[in-house]
Scaffold this motif. Structure first.
Motif, short mmCIF file in Angstrom:
data_model
loop_
_atom_site.label_atom_id
_atom_site.label_comp_id
_atom_site.label_asym_id
_atom_site.label_seq_id
_atom_site.Cartn_x
_atom_site.Cartn_y
_atom_site.Cartn_z
N GLU A 103 0.92 -1.22 0.00
CA GLU A 103 -0.02 0.00 -0.04
C GLU A 103 0.77 1.31 -0.14
O GLU A 103 0.54 2.39 -0.50
N HIS A 149 -9.00 -0.37 -3.18
CA HIS A 149 -7.80 -0.34 -3.00
C HIS A 149 -7.44 -1.12 -4.35
O HIS A 149 -6.08 -0.86 -4.91
N GLN A 165 -1.22 -6.54 -5.18
CA GLN A 165 -2.50 -6.16 -4.42
C GLN A 165 -3.74 -6.80 -4.53
O GLN A 165 -4.71 -7.01 -3.38
#
Length: 251
Positions: A103, A149, A165
């Motif tokens: 992140e 995200h 991710q």
């Protein structure tokens, strides 16, 4: 061996409308049932039962379960078949630590590369996320929070990070569904909006700080205690109105 899927295409699969019984939507229905905690961790995912529910062949079900296993939300064991993954506390901590590192990098790159059009699309997702929590649909809210995200990763303009991710968000969402108490408040949409503002302002330091605070907030809500949900596949997917009335889809 599971098939190789383009990370960007894999992201788009769970953003599609959840209707019908095509391969993509079967994947999405199973994915959602796991992340929304309607399927209990450790539940056996019978190819026969799922094929009956969705009206497709076991080959199609096996392919979708294989992709879910690739993303870490399903476990496939020799002679035991597929079951919903059930991360241990230690596994959960490792996943969350890896998520923090990814992140941070994605946020730094998003500040450099995200377009205003991409940021506007992300703001629309935040509105939908907020609506879900306001209406009491916590499961859908968790899913949309994860998808936020995934879309943010696309703005980083780095294909490998999209793949990393994808797996980490899937597993984190499973951890949240398994370990977060439903009685606790959820304010990720406020944090998401603040993060987008910082990215739009091209303020790397503030954006990274906000992202790390967001990760802290996720960690703080996990008590690694509660479990629940159902292990009956027909009950979990009964709202779809599928099953024996469907004609089996040939491969």
């Amino acid at each position: 061996m599971s098939k190789q899927v383009d990370p960007a295409k894999s992201v788009s699969r769970t953003l599609k409308k959840r209707t019908g019984t095509t391969s993509d939507t079967i994947y999405a229905h199973i994915f959602d049932a796991i992340l929304e905690h309607r399927l209990a961790p450790g539940t056996k995912l019978s190819e026969e039962a799922l094929g009956e529910i969705f009206g497709v062949s076991r080959t199609i079900i096996r392919r979708e379960l294989s992709q879910l296993a690739h993303e870490g939300v399903v476990s496939i064991r020799p002679n035991r078949g597929a079951m919903v993954a059930s991360p241990t506390v230690e596994e959960a901590r490792q996943i969350l630590y890896a998520r923090r590192l990814v992140e941070r990098a994605i946020t730094e790159l998003a500040v450099q590369h995200a377009t205003e059009k991409q940021l506007d699309a992300l703001r629309e997702m935040v509105v939908e996320e907020q609506k879900c929590f306001a209406q009491g649909d916590r499961g859908a809210g968790i899913r949309l929070s994860g998808e936020f995200h995934l879309k943010l990763a696309e703005t980083a303009n780095n294909t490998p990070f999209i793949g990393f991710q994808r797996s980490l968000v899937s597993q984190t969402s499973l951890i949240i569904a398994q370990y977060e108490k439903g009685t606790r408040s959820h304010c990720s949409f406020d944090e998401h909006n603040e993060l987008l503002d910082a990215i739009s302002a091209r303020d790397t330091e503030k954006a990274v700080s906000l992202m790390m605070h967001h990760m802290d907030h996720i960690d703080a809500k996990l008590d690694f205690d509660e479990e629940g949900a159902s292990d009956d596949l027909h009950v979990v997917f009964s709202h779809l109105g599928l099953g024996k009335k469907n004609t089996t889809v040939k491969e």
